[in-house]
Design a protein around this motif. Structure first.
Motif, short mmCIF file in Angstrom:
data_model
loop_
_atom_site.label_atom_id
_atom_site.label_comp_id
_atom_site.label_asym_id
_atom_site.label_seq_id
_atom_site.Cartn_x
_atom_site.Cartn_y
_atom_site.Cartn_z
N LEU A 53 0.81 -1.23 0.00
CA LEU A 53 0.00 0.00 0.00
C LEU A 53 0.84 1.28 0.00
O LEU A 53 0.65 2.13 -0.87
CB LEU A 53 -0.99 -0.01 1.17
N LEU A 87 -14.69 -0.17 -2.51
CA LEU A 87 -13.83 0.00 -1.35
C LEU A 87 -14.55 -0.41 -0.06
O LEU A 87 -13.97 -1.04 0.82
CB LEU A 87 -13.36 1.45 -1.25
N THR A 91 -13.46 -3.45 2.35
CA THR A 91 -13.17 -3.21 3.77
C THR A 91 -13.94 -4.18 4.66
O THR A 91 -13.41 -4.68 5.65
CB THR A 91 -13.53 -1.75 4.14
N LEU A 94 -12.13 -7.46 4.52
CA LEU A 94 -10.69 -7.41 4.74
C LEU A 94 -10.25 -8.23 5.94
O LEU A 94 -9.25 -8.93 5.90
CB LEU A 94 -10.24 -5.95 4.90
N THR A 146 -8.78 -3.35 -2.85
CA THR A 146 -8.70 -3.46 -1.39
C THR A 146 -8.12 -4.80 -0.96
O THR A 146 -7.30 -4.86 -0.05
CB THR A 146 -10.10 -3.29 -0.77
N HIS A 149 -4.70 -5.30 -4.11
CA HIS A 149 -4.05 -4.23 -4.87
C HIS A 149 -4.06 -4.53 -6.37
O HIS A 149 -3.06 -4.36 -7.06
CB HIS A 149 -2.62 -4.01 -4.40
N ASN A 181 -6.08 4.17 -3.03
CA ASN A 181 -5.02 3.81 -2.09
C ASN A 181 -5.03 4.70 -0.85
O ASN A 181 -4.77 4.23 0.25
CB ASN A 181 -3.67 3.86 -2.80
N LYS A 184 -7.70 3.45 1.44
CA LYS A 184 -7.41 2.17 2.09
C LYS A 184 -6.51 2.32 3.31
O LYS A 184 -6.40 1.38 4.11
CB LYS A 184 -6.75 1.21 1.09
N PHE A 188 -6.67 -0.35 6.54
CA PHE A 188 -5.48 -1.21 6.65
C PHE A 188 -4.80 -1.03 8.00
O PHE A 188 -4.33 -2.00 8.60
CB PHE A 188 -4.50 -0.90 5.51
#
Length: 249
Positions: A53, A87, A91, A94, A146, A149, A181, A184, A188
């Protein structure tokens, strides 16, 4: 963490960073899907995704500087709703995936994207240039960005269909990637995919991001990327199949 990495591992990371810079400034991010599969050769899945990232953000910065204000505002606004939705979906997923599941997803998406390029790249579709396609493909782009990448291939399916000039296409995609990015970073950090140790490690590779971007600008202005892209997608397919086999086994 730096002390734990062998010299060959550090060399591979440097190669990935250069490839990322070339991808963003020459091929509008279409090669970005190679980054995580390559890093998985030397890092666990979550660390590979987390490490990429800040490296992607560095490459985004250099790419935007190279193509400043050459983007298409109309297409950016058309892609925005889908990117945001993708996104959000990414998320939500994730922190719910095991390392094995994430590896399997990376392998499956890598294989599918490679096959799409190798088998269907000559297939023209009016639908791919439409507004619904922009929304759907930008959602897939945000989701795959996400998780691994790899937002480039679905985004390119739309942008290549609307016949943008090469510099405009690269600049437009660079704005989308930079926005994704940046968005994110929070998730992250929250889910511990990215920590300060990983972020600090990426600073050592900043010169390679700059080098890759400059090489990409040079390549875009001088070389036909067709053969180059074909060879890389064959390698991508092989890596995707290997990751799927590892995840299933």
């Amino acid at each position: 963490m730096l002390q734990e990495l062998a010299p060959l591992s550090l060399l591979l990371i440097a190669v990935v960073v250069v490839l990322t810079g070339i991808s963003k400034s020459a091929f509008a991010g279409a090669l970005g899907i190679f980054s995580v599969p390559l890093l998985l050769l030397v890092l666990p899945p979550r660390q590979a995704v987390g490490l990429m990232l800040p490296l992607l953000l560095l490459a985004d910065l250099f790419s935007l500087k190279s193509y400043w204000q050459q983007w298409n505002r109309q297409h950016l606004m058309q892609l925005l709703p889908g990117v945001v939705l993708g996104l959000l979906l990414g998320t939500l997923l994730l922190n719910k995936l095991s390392a094995q599941s994430l590896q399997g997803i990376i392998g499956l998406l890598s294989s599918l994207f490679a096959l799409r390029y190798l088998l269907l790249r000559k297939l023209k579709s009016q639908w791919l240039a439409s507004r619904p396609a922009a929304w759907i493909l930008s959602t897939v782009s945000g989701l795959s960005s996400t998780l691994l990448h790899a937002g480039g291939p679905p985004l390119m399916m739309h942008l290549l269909s609307v016949s943008l000039a090469p510099a405009t296409l690269v600049a437009t995609s660079a704005v989308v990637y930079a926005g994704m990015n940046l968005a994110k970073l929070g998730p992250f950090m929250y889910f511990n995919v990215l920590d300060w140790q990983l972020a600090g490690l990426t600073m050592l590779f900043a010169p390679f991001a700059w080098l890759g971007t400059r090489l990409g600008v040079w390549i875009r202005s001088r070389l036909n990327p067709a053969a180059f892209m074909g060879a890389l997608h064959i390698l991508l397919l092989l890596m995707g199949v290997k990751l799927l086999y590892t995840a299933i086994g």
